[in-house]
Each structure stands twice: as C-alpha cells, then as structure tokens.
Design a protein around this motif. Structure first.
Motif, PDB file in Angstrom:
ATOM      1  N   ILE A  34     -25.824 -12.379  18.286  1.00  0.00           N
ATOM      2  CA  ILE A  34     -25.655 -12.270  19.728  1.00  0.00           C
ATOM      3  C   ILE A  34     -26.787 -11.418  20.304  1.00  0.00           C
ATOM      4  N   ARG A  35     -27.333 -11.873  21.405  1.00  0.00           N
ATOM      5  CA  ARG A  35     -28.419 -11.170  22.093  1.00  0.00           C
ATOM      6  C   ARG A  35     -27.817 -10.312  23.203  1.00  0.00           C
ATOM      7  N   LEU A  36     -28.149  -9.013  23.195  1.00  0.00           N
ATOM      8  CA  LEU A  36     -27.624  -8.101  24.196  1.00  0.00           C
ATOM      9  C   LEU A  36     -28.794  -7.497  24.974  1.00  0.00           C
ATOM     10  N   LEU A  37     -28.857  -7.783  26.276  1.00  0.00           N
ATOM     11  CA  LEU A  37     -29.953  -7.319  27.122  1.00  0.00           C
ATOM     12  C   LEU A  37     -29.624  -5.969  27.741  1.00  0.00           C
ATOM     13  N   VAL A  38     -30.614  -5.073  27.716  1.00  0.00           N
ATOM     14  CA  VAL A  38     -30.486  -3.736  28.297  1.00  0.00           C
ATOM     15  C   VAL A  38     -31.460  -3.634  29.460  1.00  0.00           C
ATOM     16  N   PRO A  39     -31.012  -3.193  30.646  1.00  0.00           N
ATOM     17  CA  PRO A  39     -31.866  -3.251  31.836  1.00  0.00           C
ATOM     18  C   PRO A  39     -32.879  -2.125  31.980  1.00  0.00           C
ATOM     19  N   PHE A  40     -32.933  -1.218  31.007  1.00  0.00           N
ATOM     20  CA  PHE A  40     -33.906  -0.126  31.041  1.00  0.00           C
ATOM     21  C   PHE A  40     -34.471   0.072  29.640  1.00  0.00           C
ATOM     22  N   GLY A  41     -35.485   0.911  29.536  1.00  0.00           N
ATOM     23  CA  GLY A  41     -36.216   1.046  28.283  1.00  0.00           C
ATOM     24  C   GLY A  41     -35.475   1.824  27.209  1.00  0.00           C
ATOM     25  N   PRO A  42     -36.041   1.849  26.001  1.00  0.00           N
ATOM     26  CA  PRO A  42     -35.455   2.613  24.895  1.00  0.00           C
ATOM     27  C   PRO A  42     -35.311   4.085  25.274  1.00  0.00           C
ATOM     28  N   GLY A  43     -34.176   4.666  24.900  1.00  0.00           N
ATOM     29  CA  GLY A  43     -33.923   6.067  25.205  1.00  0.00           C
ATOM     30  C   GLY A  43     -33.205   6.291  26.524  1.00  0.00           C
ATOM     31  N   SER A  44     -33.132   5.262  27.371  1.00  0.00           N
ATOM     32  CA  SER A  44     -32.377   5.378  28.609  1.00  0.00           C
ATOM     33  C   SER A  44     -30.891   5.444  28.287  1.00  0.00           C
ATOM     34  N   THR A  45     -30.081   5.920  29.244  1.00  0.00           N
ATOM     35  CA  THR A  45     -28.655   6.019  28.954  1.00  0.00           C
ATOM     36  C   THR A  45     -28.008   4.649  28.695  1.00  0.00           C
ATOM     37  N   PRO A  46     -28.372   3.561  29.416  1.00  0.00           N
ATOM     38  CA  PRO A  46     -27.806   2.261  29.039  1.00  0.00           C
ATOM     39  C   PRO A  46     -28.201   1.840  27.619  1.00  0.00           C
ATOM     40  N   GLN A  63     -20.966 -10.666  13.227  1.00  0.00           N
ATOM     41  CA  GLN A  63     -22.349 -11.093  13.463  1.00  0.00           C
ATOM     42  C   GLN A  63     -23.171  -9.887  13.936  1.00  0.00           C
ATOM     43  N   SER A  64     -24.468  -9.952  13.713  1.00  0.00           N
ATOM     44  CA  SER A  64     -25.339  -8.896  14.220  1.00  0.00           C
ATOM     45  C   SER A  64     -25.517  -9.056  15.726  1.00  0.00           C
ATOM     46  N   ILE A  65     -25.728  -7.931  16.406  1.00  0.00           N
ATOM     47  CA  ILE A  65     -25.991  -7.911  17.841  1.00  0.00           C
ATOM     48  C   ILE A  65     -27.397  -7.353  18.026  1.00  0.00           C
ATOM     49  N   VAL A  66     -28.262  -8.171  18.568  1.00  0.00           N
ATOM     50  CA  VAL A  66     -29.682  -7.822  18.695  1.00  0.00           C
ATOM     51  C   VAL A  66     -29.954  -7.314  20.106  1.00  0.00           C
ATOM     52  N   ILE A  67     -30.398  -6.073  20.218  1.00  0.00           N
ATOM     53  CA  ILE A  67     -30.673  -5.475  21.526  1.00  0.00           C
ATOM     54  C   ILE A  67     -32.082  -5.827  21.972  1.00  0.00           C
ATOM     55  N   TYR A  90     -23.473 -15.983  23.707  1.00  0.00           N
ATOM     56  CA  TYR A  90     -24.544 -15.544  22.811  1.00  0.00           C
ATOM     57  C   TYR A  90     -25.640 -14.749  23.523  1.00  0.00           C
ATOM     58  N   THR A  91     -25.604 -14.697  24.850  1.00  0.00           N
ATOM     59  CA  THR A  91     -26.466 -13.800  25.616  1.00  0.00           C
ATOM     60  C   THR A  91     -25.584 -13.007  26.562  1.00  0.00           C
ATOM     61  N   ILE A  92     -25.483 -11.704  26.300  1.00  0.00           N
ATOM     62  CA  ILE A  92     -24.697 -10.814  27.136  1.00  0.00           C
ATOM     63  C   ILE A  92     -25.566  -9.603  27.472  1.00  0.00           C
ATOM     64  N   GLY A  93     -25.000  -8.601  28.081  1.00  0.00           N
ATOM     65  CA  GLY A  93     -25.814  -7.444  28.420  1.00  0.00           C
ATOM     66  C   GLY A  93     -24.967  -6.242  28.779  1.00  0.00           C
ATOM     67  N   VAL A  94     -25.654  -5.140  29.034  1.00  0.00           N
ATOM     68  CA  VAL A  94     -25.034  -3.993  29.676  1.00  0.00           C
ATOM     69  C   VAL A  94     -25.739  -3.811  31.014  1.00  0.00           C
ATOM     70  N   SER A  95     -25.029  -3.245  31.980  1.00  0.00           N
ATOM     71  CA  SER A  95     -25.644  -3.014  33.274  1.00  0.00           C
ATOM     72  C   SER A  95     -24.938  -1.864  33.969  1.00  0.00           C
ATOM     73  N   ILE A  96     -25.445  -1.485  35.140  1.00  0.00           N
ATOM     74  CA  ILE A  96     -24.995  -0.278  35.825  1.00  0.00           C
ATOM     75  C   ILE A  96     -24.689  -0.577  37.288  1.00  0.00           C
ATOM     76  N   THR A  97     -24.334   0.458  38.006  1.00  0.00           N
ATOM     77  CA  THR A  97     -23.882   0.312  39.387  1.00  0.00           C
ATOM     78  C   THR A  97     -24.905  -0.343  40.315  1.00  0.00           C
ATOM     79  N   GLY A  98     -26.194  -0.059  40.129  1.00  0.00           N
ATOM     80  CA  GLY A  98     -27.206  -0.639  41.011  1.00  0.00           C
ATOM     81  C   GLY A  98     -27.219  -2.151  40.986  1.00  0.00           C
ATOM     82  N   PRO A  99     -27.611  -2.758  39.869  1.00  0.00           N
ATOM     83  CA  PRO A  99     -27.689  -4.224  39.803  1.00  0.00           C
ATOM     84  C   PRO A  99     -26.340  -4.927  39.852  1.00  0.00           C
ATOM     85  N   LEU A 100     -25.248  -4.223  39.588  1.00  0.00           N
ATOM     86  CA  LEU A 100     -23.938  -4.871  39.617  1.00  0.00           C
ATOM     87  C   LEU A 100     -23.205  -4.694  40.938  1.00  0.00           C
ATOM     88  N   VAL A 101     -23.619  -3.722  41.765  1.00  0.00           N
ATOM     89  CA  VAL A 101     -22.921  -3.486  43.029  1.00  0.00           C
ATOM     90  C   VAL A 101     -23.894  -3.169  44.157  1.00  0.00           C
TER      91      VAL A 101
END
Length: 325
Positions: A34-46, A63-67, A90-101
């Motif tokens: 599974i592909r997991l998209l993160v909206p900010f760079g490595p080391g960010s809180t997301p 299954q492995s989850i690939v960030i 198979y493509t999911i993500g994490v996100s925060i208040t800005g892009p989601l609201v």
C-alpha cells in the motif's frame, strides 16, 4: 444451444461474474503493498505520525506500507493525489487541517473537494499548539500579553508557518477575541519561525510543542498557553487558552484518508489497521513522546469532525481576510 444463444447467455452472466470478482478482490485486500502519501517532508509531524503507525498497521494488513513524501502547496499536492487515486485502497495518505478543511475557504481554485473527493479513514492525533513568547518580552501569562498588545497596537508581531495553519489561525482568533492587534510575519518552516523569535525579529509564535520546547528549556522562550481543550499531559503546568481567558480550542490535527468511493470492506480493513495501531500501548507511547495525543475512531466520526472544524475556523478566516496568493 445455438451459437447466438451461447453468446447471449455469456453476456447475461457477465455482470454476476464481475461482481463476484470484485467481491473476491475486496475479500483478498490487500494483496500487494500500500502506498501512503505524506503532504510534507521527512521529519515533519505528519511524516513522524505516518512512520510511527505504518509498521503496526502493515502487520495487521499483512502487507508493507510504503511512505511517499509529496510536499507542496501547504499539503494540497499530496492530498489532491489521494483524492484523484483509484478507490481501491492501495493509495491512501495522511493529511491535516489545512488541505482537509481550511484551504477550501482560502484557495479560490482548489483542485479537489475534501468533503466530496476524500474518504476519511480514521482521525489520528491532536497536537496542541503552544503560544510561546520571547523571554525578553517580559510577560508571564496571557493576561499580561494581552495588556501589552492592547497598549501598543501594531508594535508587536508574531511568526507563522503558512497561510491557514493553526499557527496563523490561533493568533488571528486571539486578536479577534481580545480586541488586540499583532502583526503576522510568515516563515517557511517551524525552525525558521522559532529562529526569528530568538533573533528578535518577531516576538511570539504559536507552534507544536516539539518545535519550541528545546528553546523553552534553554530559557530563551516562555510558553504561556496551549491551544487544546485540555492541558497537555507533558506540560501539566501550562494553562489552556480558555483557562487564560481566551474562548478558543484548536488542534494541529492529523488524520488518515483515502479517495472517495472505496468499497466498504476495504475501508473497514484500513480503519481497523490504522485505528488499531493507535490503540497499541507502544505506539501510544511513541506518539505522546512527540506531543501527539491519539484519538482513533470511525470514518463517520472523522467526517463529522472535519465539518465541525469548517464551522469553527470559517468565521476566523473570513474576518481576517485570509487568502492564498
């Protein structure tokens, strides 16, 4: 049976065969990484949040989850990619208040509608922003800070880390609720915002504790309030905004999302895996060490929370005239 009848019989059976195949695919989910998209760079809180969950969630799913870090446009880039992905889980993500609201009210041409194109999977964590001031400012609590700002309108400023972020909205709400005025100075990152306070270019900042606590512990900055409804367990002596006389609760929250239209069975498996990870004692301990408070739940609860956030921050955004350039 004639050839024509055989063809017609095969065509009639095709929808049932496809439905059976689809049901099997859902029951078999996941059968690849599974592909997991993160909206900010490595080391960010997301990014920290995602990496803390994926090992446990991956074991649950088998299954492995690939960030994949896809930073840009305040989180809109990765969130849009999730919204536009095939709804197969198979493509999911994490996100925060800005892009989601908030960005629905700040950007004129957002390429997706988070309330139509995104499927909430589970709420993730709350992160209370702390209002921290330069030690040189000479204030010890919210009452003293507000008195200083009211007596000197426009003299003082605050550092923010982007349009529509809690670092900006919490300060704009404080201005509205206390009839005070302080000037925003935007920076590209939390370290840059903190450095501006240390160098005397700005006087205060509202950020996640992880960004400011090293300077607080060094005596260079002072935390006077936290934005969450309850005090942070890690900072039990720091009062909330409400306890300090400002009727505001705010969280720099993170959640797990997918594209709209995912099959219910797939959504259920993803929810169980990620919400389950946040109920694991070892994962809870790791998240709390980063000043993150897990609050896993159902997709419906996450969707309702997003609606509540839009109702809360919409008036603040409108009053402050916040718009993306």
């Amino acid at each position: 049976m004639t050839q024509r009848r055989r063809i017609l019989s095969a065509l009639a059976a095709l929808p049932l065969a496809l439905a059976a195949g689809g049901a099997f695919a859902q029951a078999d989910f996941p059968n690849k990484p599974i592909r997991l998209l993160v909206p900010f760079g490595p080391g960010s809180t997301p990014d920290v949040f995602a990496r803390t969950l994926t090992e446990h969630a991956g074991k649950t799913l088998g299954q492995s989850i690939v960030i994949e870090n896809r930073a840009g446009a305040g989180g809109n880039v990765a969130t849009n990619l999730v919204a536009k992905a095939a709804p197969d889980g198979y493509t999911i993500g994490v996100s925060i208040t800005g892009p989601l609201v908030n960005n629905t009210m700040i950007y004129d041409n957002l390429p997706y509608d988070p309330f139509k194109d995104i499927q909430p999977i589970t709420f993730g964590v709350h992160q209370g922003n702390v209002l921290a001031v330069s030690s040189a400012l000479g204030v010890n609590n919210m009452r003293e800070l507000m008195a200083l700002l009211r007596a000197n309108p426009g003299k003082y400023n605050y550092a923010s880390v982007g349009v529509g972020t809690l670092s900006q909205l919490s300060m704009e709400a404080i201005k509205a609720l206390t009839n005070s005025y302080v000037v925003q100075v935007p920076y590209a990152s939390s370290p840059a915002a903190v450095m501006s306070v240390l160098q005397g270019d700005t006087h205060m900042v509202s950020l996640a504790p992880l960004a400011v606590m090293p300077q607080v512990q060094a005596g260079k900055m002072k935390v006077i309030a936290v934005s969450t409804a309850k005090r942070l367990p890690q900072l039990p002596d720091v009062p909330t905004f409400r306890e300090s006389g400002v009727a505001l609760d705010g969280s720099a929250w993170i959640g797990v999302i997918g594209p709209a239209g995912m099959p219910p069975a797939v959504l259920q498996k993803l929810n169980q895996a990620f919400a389950g990870a946040m109920r694991d004692p070892a994962v809870i301990a790791k998240l709390r060490a980063q000043y993150m408070e897990p609050e896993p739940g159902t997709p419906e609860q996450f969707a309702a929370y997003m609606q509540g956030e839009r109702a809360k921050w919409g008036p603040v955004i409108k009053r402050a005239g916040i718009k993306a350039e």
